[in-house]
Write an enzyme that holds these catalytic residues in place. Sequence first.
Site, PDB file in Angstrom:
ATOM      1  N   HIS A 168       0.843  -1.189   0.000  1.00 55.91           N
ATOM      2  CA  HIS A 168       0.000   0.000   0.000  1.00 55.91           C
ATOM      3  C   HIS A 168       0.886   1.251   0.000  1.00 55.91           C
ATOM      4  O   HIS A 168       1.664   1.461   0.931  1.00 55.91           O
ATOM      5  CB  HIS A 168      -0.902   0.031   1.239  1.00 55.91           C
ATOM      6  CG  HIS A 168      -2.017  -0.959   1.187  1.00 55.91           C
ATOM      7  ND1 HIS A 168      -3.061  -0.950   2.085  1.00 55.91           N
ATOM      8  CD2 HIS A 168      -2.267  -1.992   0.342  1.00 55.91           C
ATOM      9  CE1 HIS A 168      -3.905  -1.929   1.800  1.00 55.91           C
ATOM     10  NE2 HIS A 168      -3.428  -2.574   0.743  1.00 55.91           N
ATOM     11  N   TYR A 189      -9.755   4.700   7.072  1.00 53.39           N
ATOM     12  CA  TYR A 189     -10.016   5.073   8.460  1.00 53.39           C
ATOM     13  C   TYR A 189     -11.139   6.099   8.448  1.00 53.39           C
ATOM     14  O   TYR A 189     -10.972   7.196   7.902  1.00 53.39           O
ATOM     15  CB  TYR A 189      -8.773   5.679   9.109  1.00 53.39           C
ATOM     16  CG  TYR A 189      -7.625   4.705   9.277  1.00 53.39           C
ATOM     17  CD1 TYR A 189      -7.432   4.048  10.489  1.00 53.39           C
ATOM     18  CD2 TYR A 189      -6.731   4.453   8.241  1.00 53.39           C
ATOM     19  CE1 TYR A 189      -6.380   3.162  10.665  1.00 53.39           C
ATOM     20  CE2 TYR A 189      -5.679   3.559   8.399  1.00 53.39           C
ATOM     21  CZ  TYR A 189      -5.511   2.922   9.616  1.00 53.39           C
ATOM     22  OH  TYR A 189      -4.465   2.042   9.772  1.00 53.39           O
ATOM     23  N   PRO A 240      -4.557  -0.070  18.359  1.00 58.44           N
ATOM     24  CA  PRO A 240      -4.267  -0.573  17.014  1.00 58.44           C
ATOM     25  C   PRO A 240      -4.461   0.442  15.895  1.00 58.44           C
ATOM     26  O   PRO A 240      -4.161   0.132  14.736  1.00 58.44           O
ATOM     27  CB  PRO A 240      -5.251  -1.743  16.869  1.00 58.44           C
ATOM     28  CG  PRO A 240      -6.382  -1.394  17.777  1.00 58.44           C
ATOM     29  CD  PRO A 240      -5.765  -0.686  18.940  1.00 58.44           C
ATOM     30  N   LYS A 289       0.937  -0.230  14.995  1.00 55.39           N
ATOM     31  CA  LYS A 289       2.319  -0.201  15.456  1.00 55.39           C
ATOM     32  C   LYS A 289       2.730  -1.358  16.341  1.00 55.39           C
ATOM     33  O   LYS A 289       3.922  -1.545  16.610  1.00 55.39           O
ATOM     34  CB  LYS A 289       2.571   1.115  16.228  1.00 55.39           C
ATOM     35  CG  LYS A 289       2.415   2.369  15.386  1.00 55.39           C
ATOM     36  CD  LYS A 289       3.351   2.352  14.219  1.00 55.39           C
ATOM     37  CE  LYS A 289       3.117   3.502  13.262  1.00 55.39           C
ATOM     38  NZ  LYS A 289       3.803   3.315  11.978  1.00 55.39           N
ATOM     39  N   TYR A 299       3.287   6.763   9.739  1.00 60.14           N
ATOM     40  CA  TYR A 299       2.527   5.553   9.378  1.00 60.14           C
ATOM     41  C   TYR A 299       3.438   4.493   8.758  1.00 60.14           C
ATOM     42  O   TYR A 299       3.329   3.303   9.080  1.00 60.14           O
ATOM     43  CB  TYR A 299       1.399   5.919   8.412  1.00 60.14           C
ATOM     44  CG  TYR A 299       0.339   4.855   8.282  1.00 60.14           C
ATOM     45  CD1 TYR A 299      -0.767   4.845   9.116  1.00 60.14           C
ATOM     46  CD2 TYR A 299       0.447   3.853   7.318  1.00 60.14           C
ATOM     47  CE1 TYR A 299      -1.746   3.858   9.015  1.00 60.14           C
ATOM     48  CE2 TYR A 299      -0.515   2.864   7.215  1.00 60.14           C
ATOM     49  CZ  TYR A 299      -1.606   2.871   8.057  1.00 60.14           C
ATOM     50  OH  TYR A 299      -2.570   1.882   7.945  1.00 60.14           O
TER      51      TYR A 299
END
Length: 391
Positions: A72, A201, A293, A297, A385
């Site tokens: 991704h 998200y 979550p 990480k 990220y």
Amino acid sequence: MRTQVAIIGAGPAGLFLGHLLARAGIDAVVLERRTRDYVEGRVRAGVLEQGTVALMAELGLDARLRDEGLVHTGTNIGYDGEIFRVDMAALTGGSAVTVYGQQEVMRDLFDAAEERGVRIVFEAEDLVLEDIAGSSPSVRYVRHGEAHHLACDYVAACDGFHGVGRGAIPADVLKVFERVYPFGWLGILAEVPPVNHELIYANHERGFALASMRSPSRSRYYVQVGLDERIEDWSDDRFWDELALRLGPQAAAGLVRGPSFEKSIAPLRSFVAEPMRYGALFLAGDAAHIVPPTGAKGMNLAVSDVRILAEALVRHYRDRDPAGLDGYSARALARVWKAERFSWWFTGLTHRFPDMDPFARRMQVAELAYIRGSQAAQTVLAENYVGLPLA
């Protein structure tokens, strides 16, 4: 029996450390109280930072990852029914994350263990750490009713939040920092294609939602729920309806529904224990820290811990230089706290809190709008990220 390093726990932290030490010729034994099937079967995270992917390649464990992992280069954030994409690769010089379930990572680590000389003792129960502050550390355990004693130079506690490792540090030495969140994630696995080829998200007035996946035909979805919710009250139809509402019409238009084959509720917390070393004992992974979550990480932090620890142990045994071991806790914690900050911030940005008043909600939406329109803000999100480098 004697070894140089006793590793407690055969999760990601313990097995990555075992592989790293075996490659360096350092003798180690991994003690795991469960069976391989149990450890490998646990449903956990599935987003690998670039550093974790690189380590698997470095260890020669990435054959299936290269074939099956989903790379991704961006991620998506939704609010007020609209979605915008953060182009992580463009903002970080080509970095990306890879979706590849922890179960698959564990399978790769286990499959290669024997041929790489990684010794694992399963069903090692009733573990007791002895003399970890002295000159003769050891681990006692019971396997199939028979008592065993493992003498060692060092103990690496990779045994999770509820393990014995952290509890062996005296209370007057250990400092604990914790934030327990007033909600959890209700998650399902279903054999349906993902709603999007990248994660979404979603921030909705009814709460957070996440659209994720494990493969092109298997989806992992979550919705934020109260801690008083029960799985039994969430039929598949109710879950799909709530997910579609929170994702918004743009994403929900492509949502494929189907029966779930796994459903669970996980509470969220932020947790850090300091120091991560006491005498001959070193904490790594969930034994030392937990992250919500939201930022994906958890496993990645465990991997960065053991990379630092393995480097320090190699330096000690090869060069007789204790500096790496002496500096392990400070070096690992520097990265841990940055990941904790990102996960805490991202959770606060995307979730609905019970005490959130209209002003707080407006501030949340304003920050999302700012990120949407600011390349600088998106760069900060993207570099966290994909994973910060080791210090």
